[in-house]
Design an enzyme around this catalytic site. Structure first.
Site, short mmCIF file in Angstrom:
data_model
loop_
_atom_site.label_atom_id
_atom_site.label_comp_id
_atom_site.label_asym_id
_atom_site.label_seq_id
_atom_site.Cartn_x
_atom_site.Cartn_y
_atom_site.Cartn_z
N ASN A 173 12.50 -17.47 5.91
CA ASN A 173 12.68 -17.00 4.53
C ASN A 173 13.39 -15.65 4.52
OD1 ASN A 173 10.97 -19.04 3.20
ND2 ASN A 173 9.33 -18.09 4.38
N ASN A 227 10.22 -3.49 4.89
CA ASN A 227 10.72 -4.73 5.50
C ASN A 227 10.74 -4.66 7.03
OD1 ASN A 227 11.64 -4.75 2.64
ND2 ASN A 227 12.41 -6.75 3.29
N PRO A 231 15.50 -16.45 -7.01
CA PRO A 231 14.55 -16.06 -8.08
C PRO A 231 13.47 -15.12 -7.54
CG PRO A 231 14.90 -18.45 -8.08
CD PRO A 231 15.59 -17.92 -6.86
N ASP A 242 -7.52 -14.62 16.27
CA ASP A 242 -6.38 -15.36 15.73
C ASP A 242 -6.65 -16.86 15.82
OD1 ASP A 242 -3.10 -14.21 15.46
OD2 ASP A 242 -3.61 -16.34 15.18
N TYR A 246 1.55 -14.28 -3.63
CA TYR A 246 1.31 -13.56 -2.35
C TYR A 246 1.02 -12.09 -2.65
CZ TYR A 246 2.62 -10.66 1.58
OH TYR A 246 2.64 -9.68 2.54
N LYS A 256 -2.40 -9.41 -2.14
CA LYS A 256 -2.40 -8.08 -1.50
C LYS A 256 -2.99 -7.04 -2.46
CE LYS A 256 -0.57 -9.01 2.54
NZ LYS A 256 -1.34 -8.87 3.78
N SER A 315 1.46 -4.53 1.45
CA SER A 315 2.90 -4.81 1.37
C SER A 315 3.53 -4.09 0.19
CB SER A 315 3.11 -6.32 1.21
OG SER A 315 4.44 -6.61 0.84
N ALA A 316 4.78 -3.73 0.35
CA ALA A 316 5.52 -3.08 -0.74
C ALA A 316 5.70 -4.03 -1.91
CB ALA A 316 6.89 -2.65 -0.23
N THR A 317 5.40 -5.29 -1.70
CA THR A 317 5.53 -6.25 -2.80
C THR A 317 4.55 -5.94 -3.92
OG1 THR A 317 5.92 -8.61 -3.21
CG2 THR A 317 3.90 -8.01 -2.04
#
Ligand code: WQD
Length: 342
Positions: A199, A180, A298, A33, A150, A154, A126-128
């Site tokens: 956020n 989430n 948005p 890290d 972003y 992914k 990610s589910a994004t």
């Protein structure tokens, strides 16, 4: 089987819980890290929980020399790759930074893995990547398409892993698509501690309950959902971390995994609206939490809920912790953090 696992980004919110879950499962942990979005004291907190101690290597995942030294010093059996930038809004403003760090970091890491013969990977996706899903709940074969830089990183990294698995048939990977993540470790010492204005909904609610923020802004109540507010699949971060251990151990067992990158959803399969999350948090805190409905944000979609069936079928994993525990644990960490900050 006891493995030595490299957790990149292992001092972060998700990463620290994954490191703790790996130690709890009896594995050895090496954390890489650079503390760009985390704090060094998190390592001490992971080790205070134990059992055993994670080894820290401080550095940037894009640095090939650091990676070679790390793989040379530790016999790594598998990598869990969590290091990366993850703020959707920031990615819209700084798309090239997200490509450099997220995609560049992944390529540097995967090159080093191949140089050192480390052929097992769990990737933090990610589910994004589903964008605005056509059908709910979302299965892993749903159409992919994302609406922000972003999410594009992914999606790109999942594609890179697919290609590496084709080129190297003894390479095996699982890409975990998080819905989430919320909540905190039962010890109250690990949790989400975002820099600046949060956020995401849960940390914002927690800071409002703590008096750090004036009120929660509810981004729109005119969505086509049961109460008009956005619905998401919130998953306790400890359930999520245990899902990583299940994925790792599935890869290490070696059943039919080689030559592929398998995407797997990590969610509860249950949707919660913003107003329902606020009500649940209010019950955990015991006092009212001020909020105000404002304009939609948005890029937000009305509803995203996982079908977690593949994780259960393939990994024998399912989420165990409900919304009340997510709120209680998130709130306990927030209070402890406030006491520490004085
Ligand atoms: C949840 C709901 C908002 C804040 C993002 C990323 C995703 C993943 C998780 C990394 C939505 C509403 C939010 C607020 C609100 N991150 N909301 N007021 O957008 O589902 O997912 O974080 O992988 O990639 O996209 O999470 O917590 O921001 O929003 O009303 O102050 O809460 O509209 O309906 P999201 P979120």
């Amino acid at each position: 089987m006891r493995a030595t696992v490299l957790a990149t980004g292992g001092a972060g919110y998700i990463g620290s819980h994954v490191a703790a879950a790996l130690l709890a499962a009896g594995h050895q942990v090496v954390i890489l890290d650079d503390f760009s979005n985390s704090r060094p004291e998190v390592i001490d907190r992971i080790n205070a929980i134990g059992p055993g101690r994670a080894v820290l290597v401080r550095g940037d995942v894009r640095d090939g020399a650091i990676l070679d030294a790390l793989f040379g010093a530790h016999r790594i059996d598998a990598v869990i790759h969590l290091a990366g930038l993850k703020a959707v809004g920031e990615s819209v403003e700084k798309p090239l930074l997200y490509q450099k760090v997220n995609v560049g970091g992944a390529v540097a890491l995967f090159e080093a893995m191949l140089r050192h013969g480390v052929m097992r990977l769990v990737f933090s996706s990610s589910a994004t990547v589903y964008g605005m899903p056509e059908r709910m709940p979302v299965t892993e074969d749903a159409r992919l398409g994302t609406t922000n830089p972003y999410g594009r990183t992914k999606l790109a990294i999942e594609g890179i892993i697919d290609d590496v698995a084709v080129a190297h048939r003894d390479f095996a990977a699982i890409s975990l698509r998080y819905f989430n993540p919320v909540g905190a470790h039962a010890s109250g010492t690990l949790g989400e501690d975002p820099r600046g204005v949060p956020n995401n909904l849960f940390p914002y609610i927690a800071q409002t309950a703590a008096g750090v923020r004036e009120r929660v802004r509810v981004f729109g109540d005119d969505y086509p959902t049961r109460d008009g507010t956005g619905i998401r699949d919130y998953i306790h971060v400890v359930d999520l971390a245990e899902g990583h251990v299940a994925a790792l151990e599935h890869l290490l067992r070696g059943d039919d995994v080689e030559g592929r990158n398998r995407p797997i959803n990590l969610g509860c399969g249950k949707g919660t609206s913003v107003l329902e999350a606020l009500a649940a948090f209010r019950r955990a805190v015991g006092t009212d939490i001020p909020f105000q409905v404002v304009a939609r944000r948005p890029g937000d979609v009305p509803e995203v809920v996982a079908d977690p069936g593949l994780a259960e079928q393939l990994l024998g994993w399912r989420a165990k912790r409900g919304l009340a525990q997510m709120c209680a644990d998130h709130w306990a960490f927030q209070r402890r953090r406030m006491r520490e900050l004085g």
